[in-house]
Each structure stands twice: as C-alpha cells, then as structure tokens.
Design an enzyme around this catalytic site. Structure first.
Site, short mmCIF file in Angstrom:
data_model
loop_
_atom_site.label_atom_id
_atom_site.label_comp_id
_atom_site.label_asym_id
_atom_site.label_seq_id
_atom_site.Cartn_x
_atom_site.Cartn_y
_atom_site.Cartn_z
N THR A 149 0.79 -1.14 0.18
CA THR A 149 -0.15 0.03 0.14
C THR A 149 0.79 1.15 0.02
O THR A 149 0.78 2.18 -0.72
CB THR A 149 -0.74 -0.20 1.14
N THR B 130 4.97 11.13 7.68
CA THR B 130 5.21 10.99 9.34
C THR B 130 6.51 11.37 9.54
O THR B 130 7.59 11.40 8.69
CB THR B 130 4.81 9.62 9.60
N ASP B 131 6.72 11.88 10.69
CA ASP B 131 7.98 12.16 11.19
C ASP B 131 8.86 11.08 11.58
O ASP B 131 9.93 10.99 11.63
CB ASP B 131 7.95 13.01 12.62
N GLU B 132 8.21 9.82 11.62
CA GLU B 132 9.07 8.52 11.86
C GLU B 132 9.87 8.33 10.68
O GLU B 132 11.05 7.48 11.03
CB GLU B 132 8.08 7.56 12.12
N TYR C 37 7.16 0.00 9.07
CA TYR C 37 6.36 1.15 8.52
C TYR C 37 7.11 2.28 8.14
O TYR C 37 6.90 2.84 6.97
CB TYR C 37 5.40 1.35 9.81
N LYS D 188 7.13 4.50 4.46
CA LYS D 188 6.65 5.93 4.38
C LYS D 188 7.89 6.60 3.62
O LYS D 188 7.72 7.77 2.74
CB LYS D 188 6.36 6.48 5.62
N GLY E 269 13.04 -2.46 18.29
CA GLY E 269 13.43 -1.40 17.64
C GLY E 269 12.57 -0.16 18.07
O GLY E 269 12.66 0.66 17.06
P1 TYD Z 1 1.45 4.38 18.51
O1 TYD Z 1 0.13 5.04 18.95
O2 TYD Z 1 1.47 2.97 17.90
O3 TYD Z 1 2.09 5.13 17.50
P2 TYD Z 1 3.69 5.16 16.89
O4 TYD Z 1 4.47 4.04 17.33
O5 TYD Z 1 3.65 5.63 15.45
O6 TYD Z 1 4.39 6.49 17.65
O7 TYD Z 1 2.35 4.36 19.96
C1 TYD Z 1 2.83 5.69 20.48
C2 TYD Z 1 3.57 5.13 21.69
O8 TYD Z 1 3.02 4.43 22.73
C3 TYD Z 1 4.91 4.51 21.14
O9 TYD Z 1 5.92 4.60 21.89
C4 TYD Z 1 4.46 2.86 21.58
C5 TYD Z 1 3.62 3.37 22.71
N1 TYD Z 1 2.54 2.26 22.98
C6 TYD Z 1 2.54 1.55 24.27
O10 TYD Z 1 3.09 1.72 24.93
N2 TYD Z 1 1.31 0.63 24.37
C7 TYD Z 1 0.63 0.18 23.21
O11 TYD Z 1 -0.43 -0.39 23.69
C8 TYD Z 1 0.63 0.87 22.11
C9 TYD Z 1 -0.34 0.99 21.01
C10 TYD Z 1 1.57 1.92 22.03
#
Ligand code: TYD
Length: 334
Positions: A69, A103-105, A129, A133, A263
């Site tokens: 995607t 995304t900033d990632e 992911y 991106k 990671g």
């Molecule tokens: P997420 O909402 O998956 O966004 P991203 O990984 O794109 O930043 O997660 C935000 C932060 O929260 C990330 O550091 C991972 C953490 N997290 C938890 O600690 N527990 C969870 O159940 C989830 C989904 C994320």
C-alpha cells in the site's frame, strides 16, 4: 476514495455525507484502472494522499501490506496523477497539487537532548512502517524533480483526537480504561512522542494546499512532547474526573508494563518553524485541551467504539498483546 480495510469506516463520514462537494468511491490506490476512471470523472484540482498502512506494531508482525500500500500504492497513484495532470491546460497544471501526507518517523529516533526534526533532517527510518513511508516520500519528491508534477510533502508528528482507531496509544488506553482492561505500556514508558491534535493537523493541510510551495516539505507538530507514561497518567486523571463513580477508578491501577516493541524509537519531536513562519500556522489546541476533548468524544461515542471493536479487532488484540506478558519490573509500576 478509500479501500475500507480494517480501520476504514464510512460511519466516520456521516457528518459530511449530505454535502454537495462530497462523493465516496471504494477503491484501492494500487488499482490503476479505478484511479484513472475516478480522475477522468471528477477532474480534481488536487489530490490529498492520506492512504497508508500506519500502525508500527502491525508492520512488525506483517510488513508486506506496508510495502504494497505505502510504496506500490503511492507509485500507482503518482503514475495516475501524472497521466491525468498531462491532460490539463497549462494554468490548470500550475494550480494542480499532489499533497502527500507522511510522518515524522521517517527521520528516525532522537536522543533526549537532540534538537527536534526539521525539514533538512536526514532520513533514517527504523521500522518497516517508517521505511515504507520514507520510500513513498522519495518517490513523491522524484516525481516533482523528474516530471514537474506539483507535489508537496507534509511530515506530521503523532496525531490524536476523535475517530482514532483504538489500536493506537491514546484511543487504546481510553477504551481499555473504560472497560476496566489493563493499560499496556511498552518497555519503561519513557518513549517520547510529540502530540498533534487531528483538527490542527487538518488546518495545516488546508494551508499547505492553498499556499504551500510545490517541491517543498513542511513539518507539522504540536510542540507537545510527552513520555508515554505521562500520556497514560494524564488520561487516567481525566477519566477519574469525568467518571468518578467508575468501578475502575482510580484508573491508574489498570497500568501494566509489558514487553517492549522491537526497535522501539525513543523520541520523536517536530520543529514546525517553517510552517509557522511561511504559512502562519499555529496549533490551536494545547495537549491538555486536546486530550480532554478526545476523552469526552470517546465517552460520547460508545456505540462507535463498540462497532469498530469487531472480530478482526479482537484478533489483532490477541496477536499483539497476549505474547507480551506483564513485566516483573516493579519499579515501573509507580
Ligand atoms: P503508537 O500510537 O503505535 O504510535 P507510533 O508508534 O507511531 O508513535 O504508539 C505511540 C507510543 O506508545 C509508542 O512509543 C508505543 C507506545 N505504545 C504503548 O506503550 N502501548 C501500546 O499498547 C501502544 C499501542 C503503543
């Protein structure tokens, strides 16, 4: 246009369903014929490309959909846009925009004292992911430089707000807390994200669409850096206040520290100076006002939550959380 995979939901659009400027088509961005037909029928003056697989944990357990995607889909959409754009007259070609929402990632992970990401920060994606991106961003950039397609890229920090699918941190914690389920914090909970209210993000995209310069990138962030621990604590405090009689209050008792994400990027932070100075954008919500609105929305929309927690959502919860277990480290539980 949307493919309506697991997180897609036409119900999210009922507020605009009767608007004369709105129409919906169910299709996949990898489907070139569907794209060509749609562009031919509607002859748009812009394409906003939000379509993506976006959940890091899903990309770890099943990266292929992200390649398909995010990379191939963006390529097919760019090709369709380029073919359509060539049929426009020169004034229309100049006015056309392909806005790619990213995304900033893609910039990787920051150390605690590093300056926030700016538009010149080198790409260093760490998850399937963010790598997908990053690849799509590079393709969009190349279509501007090679073909002159008027593309713009925006790289935003973590969004939150109404209608957020409850697999991401904030809606997951709200919905779990309301049901008295454990609140699973990965690792030590000290990973930092820079939270952006979805309405502020949308306002930024409108501005970029109207006045952003083709070929440019704009970073969008709320200047709201918080550790996951702080986010979950804030959510629990708001719920305690709004639902004082809940059998689960105080909600912080539901917090559990679980096995970390492999990671796991430590910190993201966005420097939005370019967007602020060039286009006059300012986030209207603070983290506190945005979070309160978000919690209230989930309290007011229990039916929406019930509907999205369908069979496939439950399968994902089992897949992602049952193997994590609870960490023994007691020092994290305070
Ligand atoms: P997420 O909402 O998956 O966004 P991203 O990984 O794109 O930043 O997660 C935000 C932060 O929260 C990330 O550091 C991972 C953490 N997290 C938890 O600690 N527990 C969870 O159940 C989830 C989904 C994320």
């Amino acid at each position: 246009m949307d493919c309506l995979t697991y997180a897609g939901n036409l119900r999210n659009l009922t507020a605009v369903a009767d608007k004369p400027g709105y129409t919906f088509t169910r299709a996949n961005i990898c489907d070139r014929a569907a794209l060509d037909a749609l562009l031919d029928e509607h002859r748009p003056r812009a394409i906003l490309h939000f379509a993506a697989e976006s959940h890091v944990d899903r990309s770890i357990l099943g990266p292929e959909a992200f390649i398909e995607t995010n990379i191939r889909g963006t390529f097919v959409l760019l090709e369709a846009a380029r073919a359509y754009w060539k049929t426009l007259n020169s004034a229309e070609q100049q006015a056309f925009r392909f806005l790619h929402v990213s995304t900033d990632e893609v910039y990787g992970s920051l150390e605690p004292n590093d300056p926030p990401f700016c538009e010149e920060t080198p790409y260093a994606p760490n998850s399937p992911y963010s790598a997908s991106k990053a690849a799509s961003d590079h393709l969009v950039r190349a279509y501007f430089h090679t073909y002159g397609l008027p593309t713009i890229i925006t790289n935003c920090s973590n969004n939150y707000g109404p209608y957020h699918f409850p697999e991401k941190l904030i809606p997951l914690m709200i919905t779990h807390a309301l049901e008295g389920k454990p609140l699973p914090i990965y690792g030590d909970g000290m990973n930092v994200r820079d939270w952006l209210y979805v309405g502020d993000h949308c306002r930024a995209l409108r501005l970029v669409l109207e006045r952003g310069r083709p070929g440019e990138t704009y970073n969008v962030g709320g200047r709201n850096e918080r550790s996951n621990k702080e986010v979950v604590a804030a959510l629990c405090a708001i719920l305690d206040e709004l639902r004082p009689d809940s059998p689960h209050a105080p909600h912080r008792q539901l917090i559990r520290y679980v096995k970390d994400r492999p990671g796991h990027d430590r910190r993201y932070a966005i420097d939005a100076t370019k967007l602020e100075q060039e286009l006059g954008w300012r986030a209207q919500e603070t983290f506190e006002t945005g979070l309160r609105k978000t919690v209230q929305w989930y309290l007011d929309n229990a039916e929406w939550v019930r509907e999205v927690q369908s069979g496939s959502y439950r399968d994902w919860m089992d897949q992602n959380y049952t193997t994590r277990g609870e960490m023994a480290a007691q020092e994290h539980t305070r």
